[in-house]
Scaffold this motif. Structure first.
Motif, PDB file in Angstrom:
ATOM      1  N   LYS A 117       0.809  -1.217   0.000  1.00  0.00           N
ATOM      2  CA  LYS A 117       0.000   0.000   0.000  1.00  0.00           C
ATOM      3  C   LYS A 117       0.842   1.267   0.000  1.00  0.00           C
ATOM      4  N   ASP A 118       2.117   1.117  -0.213  1.00  0.00           N
ATOM      5  CA  ASP A 118       3.028   2.266  -0.262  1.00  0.00           C
ATOM      6  C   ASP A 118       3.114   2.748  -1.714  1.00  0.00           C
ATOM      7  N   THR A 119       2.465   3.875  -1.999  1.00  0.00           N
ATOM      8  CA  THR A 119       2.413   4.374  -3.378  1.00  0.00           C
ATOM      9  C   THR A 119       3.800   4.674  -3.920  1.00  0.00           C
ATOM     10  N   ASP A 120       4.672   5.248  -3.083  1.00  0.00           N
ATOM     11  CA  ASP A 120       6.036   5.554  -3.534  1.00  0.00           C
ATOM     12  C   ASP A 120       6.803   4.283  -3.857  1.00  0.00           C
ATOM     13  N   ALA A 121       6.647   3.240  -3.019  1.00  0.00           N
ATOM     14  CA  ALA A 121       7.327   1.971  -3.266  1.00  0.00           C
ATOM     15  C   ALA A 121       6.802   1.327  -4.544  1.00  0.00           C
ATOM     16  N   CYS A 122       5.508   1.424  -4.784  1.00  0.00           N
ATOM     17  CA  CYS A 122       4.931   0.865  -6.013  1.00  0.00           C
ATOM     18  C   CYS A 122       5.481   1.601  -7.235  1.00  0.00           C
ATOM     19  N   GLN A 123       5.602   2.922  -7.146  1.00  0.00           N
ATOM     20  CA  GLN A 123       6.164   3.691  -8.235  1.00  0.00           C
ATOM     21  C   GLN A 123       7.613   3.309  -8.498  1.00  0.00           C
ATOM     22  N   THR A 124       8.364   3.079  -7.441  1.00  0.00           N
ATOM     23  CA  THR A 124       9.770   2.680  -7.577  1.00  0.00           C
ATOM     24  C   THR A 124       9.884   1.327  -8.261  1.00  0.00           C
ATOM     25  N   ARG A 125       9.018   0.384  -7.881  1.00  0.00           N
ATOM     26  CA  ARG A 125       9.052  -0.940  -8.512  1.00  0.00           C
ATOM     27  C   ARG A 125       8.738  -0.840 -10.004  1.00  0.00           C
ATOM     28  N   MET A 126       7.772   0.003 -10.341  1.00  0.00           N
ATOM     29  CA  MET A 126       7.412   0.171 -11.738  1.00  0.00           C
ATOM     30  C   MET A 126       8.558   0.799 -12.523  1.00  0.00           C
ATOM     31  N   GLU A 127       9.227   1.775 -11.933  1.00  0.00           N
ATOM     32  CA  GLU A 127      10.369   2.419 -12.596  1.00  0.00           C
ATOM     33  C   GLU A 127      11.523   1.441 -12.762  1.00  0.00           C
ATOM     34  N   LYS A 128      11.695   0.526 -11.812  1.00  0.00           N
ATOM     35  CA  LYS A 128      12.750  -0.481 -11.935  1.00  0.00           C
ATOM     36  C   LYS A 128      12.480  -1.387 -13.141  1.00  0.00           C
ATOM     37  N   ALA A 129      11.223  -1.774 -13.328  1.00  0.00           N
ATOM     38  CA  ALA A 129      10.876  -2.604 -14.485  1.00  0.00           C
ATOM     39  C   ALA A 129      11.124  -1.843 -15.780  1.00  0.00           C
ATOM     40  N   ALA A 130      10.722  -0.556 -15.826  1.00  0.00           N
ATOM     41  CA  ALA A 130      10.935   0.253 -17.031  1.00  0.00           C
ATOM     42  C   ALA A 130      12.421   0.410 -17.321  1.00  0.00           C
ATOM     43  N   GLU A 131      13.217   0.571 -16.292  1.00  0.00           N
ATOM     44  CA  GLU A 131      14.675   0.715 -16.467  1.00  0.00           C
ATOM     45  C   GLU A 131      15.285  -0.556 -17.049  1.00  0.00           C
ATOM     46  N   LEU A 132      14.810  -1.703 -16.598  1.00  0.00           N
ATOM     47  CA  LEU A 132      15.317  -2.970 -17.134  1.00  0.00           C
ATOM     48  C   LEU A 132      14.991  -3.093 -18.618  1.00  0.00           C
ATOM     49  N   PHE A 133      13.767  -2.749 -19.000  1.00  0.00           N
ATOM     50  CA  PHE A 133      13.395  -2.799 -20.414  1.00  0.00           C
ATOM     51  C   PHE A 133      14.246  -1.839 -21.234  1.00  0.00           C
TER      52      PHE A 133
END
Length: 485
Positions: free
Chosen positions: A349-365
């Motif tokens: 439920k941590d919006t900032d943590a969710c955003q960070t996880r999404m950015e990590k996936a985008a960075e890998l791509f």
């Protein structure tokens, strides 16, 4: 005397099919290492290998008919050739005999042969749009975006599947996949990305939308909400979308912390049947919306191409999921809101943590597949589907064959499903086991009925015919629905 010449001997591979040629008749292949594999009951091909399922390299009109890969036979080279048969003994030419001519007093006539009776070929049904506007290109713009799906090691196209933007697929992984200890649910191993072009049909655009309702698919079959075919009849084979916390999965309202999480649906050929039930007739009658370059006609609303993939292991920063589990690891525990020997998924439920996880996936791509625009620049953030406008036109017909619509409904309890007999031991009596299964089936039916009741609770039903737009030769004439519809 005249001797009959001996027949010329043919080795088995001399009448077998060539490489990648049809072999449904010969059932053998001319080259060593090739075998005759069946696509279905009507077509087979000589191939070096065969993978069951849909092959993207097949011609478009046959692409969505899966291969069974039944082995019908191998190469004539795979077995030693038998020796040529001995020639037959010579035969003497027959002695000609005299035959008297027929009498002229009674001439005979040869009756004309009766015409052979032929059975007319069955007429092949084809897709015929309900409205003329669906047969033409639309004035809608073409939208290009990235769509994703969590996938196992199996290979099949994204048609007749549910897709998501990056936020949507991360939400799905977090809620349904990584919270299962010892084994990822549904054996998911990777995130696949597709570059998708979409173009709305004219009737959909005339009602102020670029997307229709997001349908759920079960093994390739459209299961709702409501009657899929009725919606396709009105609006064509549209791309569907919904925000994860809105209809038809509004049970997740207030529980989505990945920003702008959206799910999509891409209707393909034979969307009203399961994968293995597809036939050429079905492809002709129910062609879906996939095409090479979308025009916005009823059967040409999207195209796609593969745009790379990342593994869930590399996203989490581990080398091997099997080794991670063997050391006692757990990706994410719903009860503690954190993992064991891993912290990537901590804080659902941590919006900032969710955003960070999404950015990590985008960075890998972006690292694996560098491009000028970047992954997040093509993130799909718009979903203009309106339940009110859409169902002011399309009847809300519920089919008995449709189950609860979204896979998210089945994730209402994200904990791993209990194993039968795991706690109390296996049933020693067959009768007792049957009774237990019957009780469980009844409980499941009651749960699905309750979920369905909650899903439609508060919606106002009305006679749809009073709010349908008038239709002219050009298609729809837009008319706003009445208040309270």
């Amino acid at each position: 005397p005249t001797a009959t010449p001996a027949p010329t001997y043919q080795a088995p591979w001399q009448y077998c099919a060539a490489d990648y040629a049809p072999c449904e008749r010969s059932r053998c292949c001319s080259s060593s290492g090739f075998r005759c594999y069946a696509k279905n009951d009507y077509y087979a091909q000589c191939r070096s290998e065969c993978r069951p399922g849909v092959h993207l390299e097949d011609p478009l009109e046959y692409r969505f008919i899966p291969w069974t890969c039944e082995d019908l036979g191998g190469s004539g080279h795979d077995s030693p050739s038998p020796p040529p048969p001995p020639p037959p003994p010579p035969t003497m030419a027959p002695t000609p005999t005299w035959t008297p001519a027929p009498p002229t007093s009674a001439p005979t006539t040869t009756p004309a042969p009766s015409p052979a009776t032929t059975t007319p070929a069955p007429k092949k049904e084809k897709y015929e749009p309900v409205y003329p506007a669906l047969a033409r290109a639309s004035s809608a713009p073409t939208v290009t975006t990235y769509l994703y799906r969590a996938q196992s090691d199996e290979e099949y196209p994204p048609t007749n599947q549910n897709m998501a933007n990056l936020a949507g697929v991360m939400w799905y992984l977090h809620h349904e996949i990584v919270n299962n200890r010892y084994e990822r649910r549904f054996r998911k191993t990777r995130i696949q990305r597709f570059k998708v072009k979409m173009r709305a049909t004219q009737p959909l655009l005339d009602h102020g939308m670029h997307y229709g309702v997001r349908f759920a698919f079960d093994r390739g079959q459209c299961t709702g909400p409501y009657d899929c075919q009725e919606a396709f009849n009105y609006f064509g084979y549209f791309v569907g979308c919904n925000r994860v916390d809105e209809f038809p999965t509004q049970q997740w309202a207030g529980k989505v912390y990945y920003p702008d999480a959206i799910w999509f649906s891409l209707p393909g050929a034979c969307s009203l049947k399961r994968f293995w039930e597809a036939t050429p007739e079905c492809v002709s009658k129910d062609p879906g919306g996939f095409c090479e370059e979308p025009t916005g006609s009823g059967t040409c609303t999207y195209s796609y191409e593969s745009a790379g993939e990342i593994s869930i292991d590399e996203l989490e920063g581990i080398d091997s999921f099997a080794e991670f589990v063997s050391r006692g690891g757990w990706e994410y525990n719903n009860e503690t809101d954190q993992g064991v020997h891993m912290h990537f998924w901590d804080g659902l439920k941590d919006t900032d943590a969710c955003q960070t996880r999404m950015e990590k996936a985008a960075e890998l791509f972006d690292t694996k597949y560098p491009s000028a625009e970047g992954t997040l620049a093509l993130e799909a953030k718009n979903c203009d589907f309106s339940e009110h406008r859409f169902y002011s036109v399309v009847p809300r017909t519920v089919l008995e064959s449709n189950s609860v619509w979204s896979s998210a409904v089945h994730a209402a309890d994200p904990s791993p499903a209990p194993q039968l007999g795991a706690a109390g031991g296996m049933q020693s009596s067959t009768t007792a086991g049957q009774m237990q299964r019957q009780q469980q089936q009844e409980q499941q039916q009651e749960q699905e009925q309750e979920q369905y009741r909650q899903l439609i609770q508060g919606e106002t039903y009305h006679e749809i015919t009073s709010n349908q737009p008038e239709v002219t030769e050009s298609g729809f004439v837009v008319r706003e629905p009445s208040v309270g519809a």
